[in-house]
Design a protein around this motif. Structure first.
Motif, PDB file in Angstrom:
ATOM      1  N   LEU A 224       0.836  -1.203   0.000  1.00 17.40           N
ATOM      2  CA  LEU A 224       0.000   0.000   0.000  1.00 17.40           C
ATOM      3  C   LEU A 224       0.866   1.246   0.000  1.00 17.40           C
ATOM      4  CD1 LEU A 224      -2.748  -1.147   2.477  1.00 17.40           C
ATOM      5  CD2 LEU A 224      -3.022  -0.655   0.078  1.00 17.40           C
ATOM      6  N   ALA A 225       1.974   1.191   0.740  1.00 19.18           N
ATOM      7  CA  ALA A 225       2.857   2.360   0.786  1.00 19.18           C
ATOM      8  C   ALA A 225       3.421   2.640  -0.599  1.00 19.18           C
ATOM      9  CB  ALA A 225       3.982   2.118   1.780  1.00 19.18           C
ATOM     10  N   GLU A 226       3.806   1.547  -1.320  1.00 14.20           N
ATOM     11  CA  GLU A 226       4.334   1.747  -2.669  1.00 14.20           C
ATOM     12  C   GLU A 226       3.295   2.411  -3.554  1.00 14.20           C
ATOM     13  OE1 GLU A 226       5.511  -2.088  -4.055  1.00 14.20           O
ATOM     14  OE2 GLU A 226       6.893  -2.301  -2.371  1.00 14.20           O
ATOM     15  N   VAL A 227       2.066   1.903  -3.481  1.00 10.15           N
ATOM     16  CA  VAL A 227       1.007   2.481  -4.309  1.00 10.15           C
ATOM     17  C   VAL A 227       0.817   3.952  -3.973  1.00 10.15           C
ATOM     18  CG1 VAL A 227      -1.425   2.374  -4.866  1.00 10.15           C
ATOM     19  CG2 VAL A 227      -0.126   0.289  -4.613  1.00 10.15           C
ATOM     20  N   GLY A 228       0.879   4.261  -2.654  1.00  9.18           N
ATOM     21  CA  GLY A 228       0.739   5.659  -2.247  1.00  9.18           C
ATOM     22  C   GLY A 228       1.806   6.527  -2.892  1.00  9.18           C
ATOM     23  N   VAL A 229       3.039   6.018  -2.933  1.00  7.30           N
ATOM     24  CA  VAL A 229       4.123   6.798  -3.532  1.00  7.30           C
ATOM     25  C   VAL A 229       3.840   7.022  -5.006  1.00  7.30           C
ATOM     26  CG1 VAL A 229       6.556   6.784  -4.098  1.00  7.30           C
ATOM     27  CG2 VAL A 229       5.814   6.026  -1.868  1.00  7.30           C
ATOM     28  N   ILE A 230       3.415   5.950  -5.709  1.00  4.73           N
ATOM     29  CA  ILE A 230       3.162   6.082  -7.153  1.00  4.73           C
ATOM     30  C   ILE A 230       2.057   7.122  -7.399  1.00  4.73           C
ATOM     31  CG2 ILE A 230       2.315   4.885  -9.187  1.00  4.73           C
ATOM     32  CD1 ILE A 230       3.582   2.350  -8.017  1.00  4.73           C
ATOM     33  N   LEU A 231       0.990   7.025  -6.597  1.00  5.45           N
ATOM     34  CA  LEU A 231      -0.129   7.963  -6.797  1.00  5.45           C
ATOM     35  C   LEU A 231       0.328   9.394  -6.554  1.00  5.45           C
ATOM     36  CD1 LEU A 231      -3.085   6.051  -5.168  1.00  5.45           C
ATOM     37  CD2 LEU A 231      -2.516   6.280  -7.563  1.00  5.45           C
ATOM     38  N   THR A 232       1.146   9.584  -5.506  1.00  4.55           N
ATOM     39  CA  THR A 232       1.616  10.942  -5.217  1.00  4.55           C
ATOM     40  C   THR A 232       2.464  11.464  -6.370  1.00  4.55           C
ATOM     41  OG1 THR A 232       1.728  10.215  -2.955  1.00  4.55           O
ATOM     42  CG2 THR A 232       2.685  12.340  -3.451  1.00  4.55           C
TER      43      THR A 232
ATOM     44  N   GLY B  34      -7.914  10.278  -3.920  1.00  6.88           N
ATOM     45  CA  GLY B  34      -7.225   9.062  -4.286  1.00  6.88           C
ATOM     46  C   GLY B  34      -6.550   8.381  -3.119  1.00  6.88           C
ATOM     47  N   TRP B  35      -6.032   9.131  -2.196  1.00  8.73           N
ATOM     48  CA  TRP B  35      -5.252   8.459  -1.162  1.00  8.73           C
ATOM     49  C   TRP B  35      -5.569   8.905   0.268  1.00  8.73           C
ATOM     50  CZ3 TRP B  35      -3.538   3.996  -1.676  1.00  8.73           C
ATOM     51  CH2 TRP B  35      -2.609   3.463  -0.793  1.00  8.73           C
ATOM     52  N   VAL B  36      -5.774  10.207   0.510  1.00 13.26           N
ATOM     53  CA  VAL B  36      -5.880  10.667   1.899  1.00 13.26           C
ATOM     54  C   VAL B  36      -7.070  10.030   2.601  1.00 13.26           C
ATOM     55  CG1 VAL B  36      -6.262  12.666   3.354  1.00 13.26           C
ATOM     56  CG2 VAL B  36      -4.713  12.814   1.461  1.00 13.26           C
ATOM     57  N   VAL B  37      -8.224   9.948   1.908  1.00 13.58           N
ATOM     58  CA  VAL B  37      -9.386   9.371   2.590  1.00 13.58           C
ATOM     59  C   VAL B  37      -9.188   7.891   2.861  1.00 13.58           C
ATOM     60  CG1 VAL B  37     -11.128  10.991   1.847  1.00 13.58           C
ATOM     61  CG2 VAL B  37     -10.490   9.131   0.371  1.00 13.58           C
ATOM     62  N   LYS B  38      -8.252   7.262   2.131  1.00 14.48           N
ATOM     63  CA  LYS B  38      -8.074   5.813   2.324  1.00 14.48           C
ATOM     64  C   LYS B  38      -7.200   5.496   3.517  1.00 14.48           C
ATOM     65  CE  LYS B  38      -9.267   4.698  -2.239  1.00 14.48           C
ATOM     66  NZ  LYS B  38      -9.014   6.015  -2.865  1.00 14.48           N
ATOM     67  N   LEU B  39      -6.488   6.510   4.017  1.00 19.80           N
ATOM     68  CA  LEU B  39      -5.624   6.243   5.167  1.00 19.80           C
ATOM     69  C   LEU B  39      -6.426   5.674   6.324  1.00 19.80           C
ATOM     70  CD1 LEU B  39      -3.339   9.389   5.098  1.00 19.80           C
ATOM     71  CD2 LEU B  39      -2.788   7.087   4.410  1.00 19.80           C
ATOM     72  N   GLY B  40      -7.656   6.177   6.471  1.00 19.45           N
ATOM     73  CA  GLY B  40      -8.501   5.688   7.548  1.00 19.45           C
ATOM     74  C   GLY B  40      -8.800   4.211   7.391  1.00 19.45           C
ATOM     75  N   TYR B  41      -9.036   3.773   6.134  1.00 15.64           N
ATOM     76  CA  TYR B  41      -9.367   2.364   5.925  1.00 15.64           C
ATOM     77  C   TYR B  41      -8.142   1.486   6.104  1.00 15.64           C
ATOM     78  CZ  TYR B  41     -13.661   4.375   4.407  1.00 15.64           C
ATOM     79  OH  TYR B  41     -14.819   5.066   4.397  1.00 15.64           O
ATOM     80  N   ILE B  42      -6.974   2.059   5.720  1.00 18.61           N
ATOM     81  CA  ILE B  42      -5.746   1.291   5.967  1.00 18.61           C
ATOM     82  C   ILE B  42      -5.562   1.081   7.463  1.00 18.61           C
ATOM     83  CG2 ILE B  42      -3.248   1.355   5.733  1.00 18.61           C
ATOM     84  CD1 ILE B  42      -3.695   2.868   3.139  1.00 18.61           C
TER      85      ILE B  42
ATOM     86  N   PHE C 277      -5.910   4.205  -8.095  1.00 17.35           N
ATOM     87  CA  PHE C 277      -5.460   4.488  -9.462  1.00 17.35           C
ATOM     88  C   PHE C 277      -6.571   5.150 -10.264  1.00 17.35           C
ATOM     89  CE2 PHE C 277      -2.015   1.304  -8.891  1.00 17.35           C
ATOM     90  CZ  PHE C 277      -0.981   2.147  -9.267  1.00 17.35           C
ATOM     91  N   ALA C 278      -7.772   4.545 -10.186  1.00 14.44           N
ATOM     92  CA  ALA C 278      -8.861   5.039 -11.027  1.00 14.44           C
ATOM     93  C   ALA C 278      -9.215   6.474 -10.653  1.00 14.44           C
ATOM     94  CB  ALA C 278     -10.075   4.135 -10.868  1.00 14.44           C
TER      95      ALA C 278
ATOM     96  N   GLY D  43      -1.477   5.966 -14.559  1.00  8.93           N
ATOM     97  CA  GLY D  43      -2.734   5.514 -13.972  1.00  8.93           C
ATOM     98  C   GLY D  43      -3.331   4.368 -14.774  1.00  8.93           C
ATOM     99  N   MET D  44      -3.338   4.529 -16.105  1.00  4.51           N
ATOM    100  CA  MET D  44      -3.916   3.465 -16.949  1.00  4.51           C
ATOM    101  C   MET D  44      -3.148   2.170 -16.777  1.00  4.51           C
ATOM    102  SD  MET D  44      -4.556   5.878 -20.192  1.00  4.51           S
ATOM    103  CE  MET D  44      -5.032   4.713 -21.437  1.00  4.51           C
ATOM    104  N   LEU D  45      -1.811   2.307 -16.770  1.00  5.58           N
ATOM    105  CA  LEU D  45      -0.962   1.128 -16.592  1.00  5.58           C
ATOM    106  C   LEU D  45      -1.310   0.417 -15.293  1.00  5.58           C
ATOM    107  CD1 LEU D  45       1.461  -0.137 -18.078  1.00  5.58           C
ATOM    108  CD2 LEU D  45       2.910   0.974 -16.388  1.00  5.58           C
ATOM    109  N   GLY D  46      -1.473   1.213 -14.243  1.00  2.00           N
ATOM    110  CA  GLY D  46      -1.814   0.628 -12.954  1.00  2.00           C
ATOM    111  C   GLY D  46      -3.109  -0.144 -13.021  1.00  2.00           C
ATOM    112  N   ILE D  47      -4.106   0.469 -13.641  1.00  3.54           N
ATOM    113  CA  ILE D  47      -5.417  -0.191 -13.699  1.00  3.54           C
ATOM    114  C   ILE D  47      -5.314  -1.498 -14.476  1.00  3.54           C
ATOM    115  CG2 ILE D  47      -7.741   0.021 -14.616  1.00  3.54           C
ATOM    116  CD1 ILE D  47      -7.474   3.029 -14.136  1.00  3.54           C
TER     117      ILE D  47
END
Lengths: 252, 513, 511, 111
Positions: B21-29, B168-176, B251-252, B377-381
């Motif tokens: 998840l941390a890696e994905v966060g870095v990519i999204l940022t 994309g990411w900040v709101v997901k921190l809570g779910y993580i 990603f989406a 993003g497309m590649l990720g999806i």
């Protein structure tokens, strides 16, 4: 919603009555509570308790001062007295700060000729009495504070009898300030001398002590008394003259 | 100093799926950073400084297992993202800050309570009341149902890269965080129900919005509902589904918000009915939009399908489950499809398509940075869509999992049929664009409702209503209290004897109680 | 005899002597007076700091103790001064903050500086005295001295408002002093001694109702001086009326000195168990919490910047007092850390507010429009310190509030935890109100942020001194927030001192 | 006990003047009366029927009153005088601004 104007004073007085009642009740409650607590105070055994015994027994021997109250004030708890004179110093400078005016009081009318002449004769004797109270603080009742107040009284009587401008011409505020600070510095200097001579701040200077009961006995106590006397006298006079100052706008 | 540094390093936990998840966060940022290069025009340095702060602190939030550093880093995330909003409007900064801070206060309380009950490290928490407290704590920050009210206005008003970060990411921190504390075996029924409510309510709202960014914001809430539902379900596959959905939706939604920024610059509007010749103007952005919406709608071979399938398969099998999930899938398909329908199909003229494409007329310049971000993003999806087990050893068990691609394909075809029928018969669910969606309006509605209970509705000054609520109402109340305490000087002095009585007679007063 | 610990006396006498010199410094030029003031405060700081450095090992092992006796060391009632770890900690932080305030006021005060500095150094002397003294009556004297010396400073600007504020301050202060005097005299009549250590040894011998009366009058006196809720009326007015450095001194430093006196009285002198036995501790705890909440709520409606800051002081002081009343080790840790944090933050806030308000028409919120654009970097520091008081992570305010909260939760005192949290939220709202007002107007482009940052190079330029003091406070708040462990050793040893008053008693009576 | 009674009555009169009277000078008088009550109580309570604590030359004195409370009271009186002077100064200043020493008529004293 509007209250008719006629009933308003009534409401107000009623409010005032309510308030007065409330305060009286509260104060009565405090009085009751205080009495309840203080009535449980055991009787004071006085001399049987350690501290006082010590002063009665060895106060004279330690300090050479006949007046044990002075011994406590200027020797055992001299630091308190130093703090006290600092408080007066601070209060005076604060009052001068608050009331500083450019104008001096100019009023030279004073009272009638008879009073003025009489006071002229009386003044040296009042001053003498003040100085006596100061210098004999360690032998008889009195001391620096009490004598200082008498000295300040001379200054106040002058302003009443001769008009407020008189005293200014005789002793300018600068003189009084110098006297006040001189007194404080005497105290402080004796304290520092205590460090160098006897090894403790405000320690009684032993080499100044002469035979008990004479004027130059009791070590540094008489000198502290003199310093405090001038300090208090000048300080109170400064306070008084600050308070009676007026500006141009006000009529006098 | 050294001690705290050591403690900080020790607290990192490289286990389970959190490094992924941390890696994905870095990519999204990095994606948003690329997109921001041309979007953010002034004070670029400060923007990237904030991004750096944000990046480092999200890493800490995801990886640490120490309560202190976790809260500390999350506050840093909040601060950084708050100030990023300043590139749009200071009003947003104020509102977002108030909301996030009240959220973190609850969270802080929950964390301290957990700490006090012996959970000295972030880990599985068995006590249900504590779970509840912590869910409430992240509720405000991560937009759980009933606490989500702030999310659409703020995510839609923010600058596009910042929306991408937030949604994309900040709101997901809570779910993580919830992934760490909810026991995998049992789940949490309350969270499950919340998730269900979020999916339905926000999906319906997304279906009814004409503004692209508001629609995206609502769809965020709806998709977050799937994550909440998955975590609430419990079980290995549900958790894997949640992780996968966090990644897929990350990603989406990042891609979508970045492209929404581009569309906004291109057309000068966010209303989806006004988009014309989208494909010929910006082919790559169009492709990214289509692919991302497909992922949101869970089309096979996109990331969204895999995650939703996992979540579905984790439920107790039965007719009811099948039906419910069928309908939920239909809802997401409908709102995703509707946007695509308006953007690319309805009233579009493809007769001069190739000529236009060759000519390449576009209003907003095409930048390489933007295209790179979208391609990432497309590649990720696509990668997550074809190889859900791809990222490392962590989800390796998914290799053996059968994803029933054929039934997925069948469902998609049915959805396509239903939606095509609905769109052609209902003029594509065309609804009027709502006025500016803002917290002030919500407040007005709420106050009108309160007033309506007693008398007819009152017109409020909407400009000032937020200030009114947060400031004037509270201030007037406190002013009243102040004036009550501050009677005249007599009364003020009278407090001393009253206080004296209370203290002096304290023994007697105490004995009464 | 007691040459060795002459520093203790010097700490008190040096500022007092400096005050006398300052009083007659109207003939000096500006520069000489200012440098004298800064050097004087610097020497004071050096003295305390050297005490800390030279006795570092002793401080670390919690056996640091200095004592200075005045006059006849063999007589039982002589005044003595004592310094243990708790006094050292307070003396150190107080002197450090006062040093910064002196630097600020050399540039801020532009008329009647001689009187100002005279009174200022007298206040410093009294603060040091009340921290160091081991004698009850001297403590009374110093508390009264602080009240008397600060009153003219409050009415320094000589307007109607300041005069009113000073008058009320004095009314309440004197009443508190009278209560303190009653308590001291009761102790003397019961035990025949004024030494705190001797009182501590024999306090159990007094009959219970008398104990209650003594404790109650002490409580009344100290609570009036601390500005706890039902008798807080003087505090917001007094703290908002005076010039900014004095506000910082009153709100940042003096309230903490009173907290120190509270600790000395109720942990070292009168054992805390007596308070618990008489059921007073719970009462004071709840009162302090209510006071904290009400202080924050009143800060919401304050339309003047400095008044708002003063009300928030009430909130914080109530919180610290409450957490100290929990009487656990964690509570002391949180309380002492928050004392340090609040001292830094409130001084910084008042100083920066003084800098900001110099150019505005009045202190009212409507006149603050656009000051954020006019003084950018200063206002950013102001915001950072505000965030510190709210409890934002990288700052020291967060760390201290965290430990306070932990202490409350550890003691299972949920109302306290709620008050701390609620206080933070309310504080956020009232600070935001001012911050948004400060950025209200469209910015006038004068200097970019980068240029202002570059101008930081001129750090030691005398024209920038006021700003630099504010930046220094901000940096300290950030720095200590990141490395709050610096305070761990001094605070822990101070807690040791609080929890083991026996050591203090033995050393004072034995020496 | 008579001393206590007198002390409490004096103290309460002072308190009453401080709280209830609206004339600021009377408030100061009340405050000083409170202090005076305390000093009175200290002196009279420490009086155990002995002599004043001053040795007389050539005479052997056995029973003294405790000198320490007297010394403390002296200090207290001086502090009281300083504070009273400061308060009166402030009242003079306030009178210059608002033209009255009635605290109900001085605006802003209550907020």
């Amino acid at each position: 919603m509007e209250i008719p104007t006629e009933t308003q004073p009534e409401v107000e007085s009623l409010n005032k009555l309510m308030k007065k009642t409330l305060i009286s009740v509260v104060l009565a409650g405090v009085a009751f509570a205080l009495y309840q607590n203080f009535s449980l105070m055991p009787g004071y055994e006085g001399l049987n308790v350690g501290l006082s015994n010590y002063i009665i027994e060895s106060g004279l021997k330690d300090t050479g001062s006949l007046n044990l109250i002075t011994a406590v004030l200027y020797d055992y708890r001299a630091f308190d007295s130093l703090g006290e004179s600092t408080v007066i110093f601070g209060a005076v400078s604060g009052i001068v700060l608050i009331l500083s005016r450019k104008m001096l009081p100019v009023s030279s009318k004073g009272l009638s000729f008879i009073v003025k002449r009489t006071l002229g004769i009386m003044t040296p004797f009042i001053a003498l009495f003040g100085l006596y109270v100061i210098t004999h603080g360690h032998l008889t009742p009195g001391g620096g504070f009490q004598g200082g107040v008498i000295l300040a009284a001379i200054s106040i009587i002058f302003s009443i009898v001769y008009g407020s401008a008189f005293d200014y011409r005789r002793y300018s505020p600068q003189t009084k300030t110098a006297l006040e600070t001189g007194g404080a510095l005497t105290f402080l200097g004796l304290g520092l001398a205590g460090i160098f001579m006897e090894g403790a701040f405000l320690h009684n200077l032993g080499f100044l002590t002469a035979e008990t009961g004479t004027l130059i006995s009791a070590g540094s106590i008489p000198y502290i008394n003199i310093g405090v006397g001038f300090k208090v006298g000048a300080g109170l006079a400064i306070i008084f003259y600050s308070m009676i100052q007026k500006t141009f706008e006000e009529d006098f | 100093m050294a001690v705290i540094w050591q403690q900080f390093l020790v607290s990192f936990q490289f286990e389970s799926f959190f490094p992924l998840l941390a890696e994905v966060g870095v990519i999204l940022t990095l994606m948003t950073a690329l997109a921001a290069w041309n979007y953010i025009r002034e004070n670029k340095f400060w923007y990237y400084a904030l991004t750096l702060v944000y990046l480092l602190s999200t890493l800490v939030v995801v990886l640490t297992n120490d309560w202190f550093f976790f809260l500390f880093a999350w506050e840093m995330v909040t601060l950084a993202t708050t100030f990023m909003l300043a590139w749009s409007d200071w009003k947003l900064v104020r509102q977002y800050f108030v909301i996030q801070f009240s959220g973190s206060s609850i969270l802080l309380f929950g964390a301290l309570a957990a700490n006090a009950f012996g959970y000295t490290e972030i880990g599985v928490i068995d006590s249900v009341p504590l779970q509840f407290l912590l869910i409430m704590g992240i509720g405000m920050k991560s937009g759980l149902f009933l606490f989500h009210f702030w999310l659409p206005p703020i995510h839609s008003e923010a600058p596009a890269p910042v929306s991408a970060i937030l949604s994309g990411w900040v709101v997901k921190l809570g779910y993580i965080f919830l992934l760490k504390i909810i026991p995998m075996e049992t789940g949490n029924t309350f969270l499950f129900l919340l998730g269900l409510a979020m999916i339905i309510y926000a999906g319906w709202q997304a279906l009814r919005s004409a503004d692209l960014k508001i629609m995206l914001a609502y769809s965020t809430v709806s998709q977050l509902g799937f994550i909440a539902l998955a975590i609430g379900t419990g079980g290995q596959y549900a958790f894997y589904g949640a992780v996968l959905h966090i990644i897929a939706h990350g990603f989406a939604k990042t891609t979508l918000f970045i492209s929404s920024g581009i569309w906004q610059r291109e057309y000068g509007t966010r209303i989806i009915y006004d988009f014309k010749d989208a494909v010929s103007r910006r082919p790559i952005t169009s492709a990214a939009t289509i692919l991302s919406f497909a992922s949101l709608a869970a089309v096979v071979f996109t990331a969204g399908y895999n995650s939703k399938y996992l979540i579905k398969s984790a439920q107790t099998p039965g007719l009811l489950t099948t039906a419910v999930f069928f309908l939920l899938g239909l809802l997401s398909f409908l709102y995703a499809g509707r946007v695509l329908y308006w953007l690319f199909i309805k009233d579009q003229d493809y007769s001069t398509f190739f000529a236009d494409l060759k000519q390449g007329f576009n209003h907003y310049q095409i930048y390489t940075h933007d295209i790179l971000a979208l391609l990432t993003g497309m590649l990720g999806i696509i990668v997550v869509g074809f190889w859900p087990e791809m990222p490392g050893e962590i989800l390796s068990t998914l290799v053996e999992k059968d994803f029933h691609l054929l039934s997925g394909l069948r469902d998609i075809l049915i959805y396509l049929g239903i939606s095509a029928y609905l769109f052609y018969n209902n003029r594509g669910f065309k609804v009027e664009a709502r006025g500016n969606l803002s917290l002030e309006n919500y407040l007005q509605l709420f106050l009108n409702f309160l007033y309506g209970l007693s008398r007819k509705s009152v017109k409020f000054d909407t400009e000032k209503i937020f200030e009114t609520f947060f400031y004037n109402a509270i201030f007037n109340a406190s002013k009243k209290l102040h004036d009550f305490v501050y009677q005249d000087f007599t009364m003020q002095l009278l407090w001393i004897p009253i206080f004296m009585i209370v203290l002096l007679l304290w023994q007697q007063i105490y004995s009464y109680f | 005899m007691s040459w060795m610990n002459i520093e203790l006396i010097l700490l008190i006498v040096l500022p007092a002597g400096l005050a006398v010199i300052m009083y007659f410094s109207s003939a000096f030029n500006q520069r000489a007076r200012n440098s004298l003031a800064v050097v004087g405060a610097g020497v004071e700081l050096y003295l305390v700091f050297s005490l800390f450095i030279f006795n570092f090992e002793a401080v670390k092992n919690s056996d640091f103790f200095l004592q200075s006796t005045m006059g006849y060391s063999d007589s039982p009632f002589v005044i003595n001064f004592a310094m243990d770890n708790l006094s050292l900690l307070f003396s150190l932080i107080v002197t450090a903050v006062v040093f910064l305030i002196v630097i600020f006021s050399t540039q801020y005060i532009r008329d009647k500086e001689n009187r100002y500095f005279a009174l200022f150094f007298l206040v410093l002397a009294s603060i040091q005295g009340s921290i160091l003294t081991a004698d009850l009556f001297t403590l009374y004297l110093f508390i009264e001295a602080i009240t008397i010396f600060t009153t003219p400073l409050i009415s320094f600007n000589k307007t109607e408002k300041t005069t009113r504020a000073a008058m009320q301050y004095l009314f309440y202060g004197i009443t508190g002093g009278v209560f303190f005097f009653i308590s001291i005299i009761l102790i003397y009549f019961n035990l025949g001694t004024l030494k705190m250590a001797a009182v501590a040894e024999n306090f159990g011998l007094i009959s219970t109702p008398m104990q209650l009366t003594i404790i109650i009058f002490f409580l009344l006196a100290v609570l009036i001086k601390l500005g706890i809720f039902p008798i807080h009326f003087w505090l917001p007015r007094a703290h908002s009326a005076c010039p900014a450095p004095i506000s910082a001194l009153l709100s940042g430093v003096l309230l903490k000195v009173y907290l120190y006196i509270f600790m000395r009285l109720f942990w070292t002198m009168i054992a805390f168990d007596f308070l618990v036995e008489l059921h007073l501790s719970a009462f004071v705890l709840d009162l302090a919490l209510v006071s904290s909440l009400i202080g924050h709520v009143f800060a919401l409606q304050a339309d003047e910047l400095k008044k708002m800051l003063a009300y928030s002081s009430i909130g914080h002081i109530g919180m610290i007092l409450a957490v100290l009343m929990l009487n656990t080790e964690a509570a002391f840790y949180g309380g002492l850390l928050h004392i340090i944090a609040h001292m830094l933050m409130k001084s910084g806030l008042f100083l920066s507010s003084g800098y900001l308000l110099r150019t505005t028409l009045s202190h009212h919120i409507d006149d603050l429009k656009g000051i954020g654009h006019k003084n950018r970097l200063v206002f950013i520091s102001f915001i950072i310190i505000c965030l510190g008081t709210i409890g934002m992570p990288p700052l020291i305010g967060f760390v201290s509030k965290w430990f306070v909260l932990l202490a409350f939760l550890e003691a299972r005192h949920y109302f306290g935890a709620f008050v701390v949290g609620a206080g933070s939220i309310i504080a956020l709202i009232y600070y935001l109100r001012y911050i948004s007002q400060a950025y209200e107007t469209v910015k006038t482009e004068s200097k970019t942020l980068r240029e202002e940052l570059i101008s930081l190079k001129a750090f030691f330029k005398s024209t920038n001194i006021m700003k630099n003091v504010i930046y220094l406070f901000t940096l300290l708040i950030i720095f200590f927030g990141l490395s709050y462990k610096i305070f761990e050793m001094p605070i822990n040893t101070a807690i040791f001192e609080l929890l083991n008053p026996q050591k203090y008693i033995e050393l004072v009576l034995g020496g | 006990m008579f001393t206590n009674l007198v002390f409490i009555i004096l103290f309460m009169i002072g308190f009453y003047a401080l709280v209830m009277k609206t004339n600021l000078i009377k408030n100061v008088i009340g405050l000083n009366l409170m202090e005076a009550a305390v000093f009175f109580w200290v002196i009279s309570f420490s009086d155990i029927g002995g002599e004043v604590a001053i040795h007389k030359m050539g005479e052997e004195m056995t029973k003294f009153n405790d000198p320490v409370p007297q010394a403390l009271t002296l200090t207290g009186i001086v502090i009281g005088a300083s504070t009273a002077a400061l308060l009166l100064t402030l009242i003079i200043e306030l009178n210059k601004f608002s033209g009255t020493i009635d605290r109900e008529k001085i605006e802003g004293l209550n907020d």
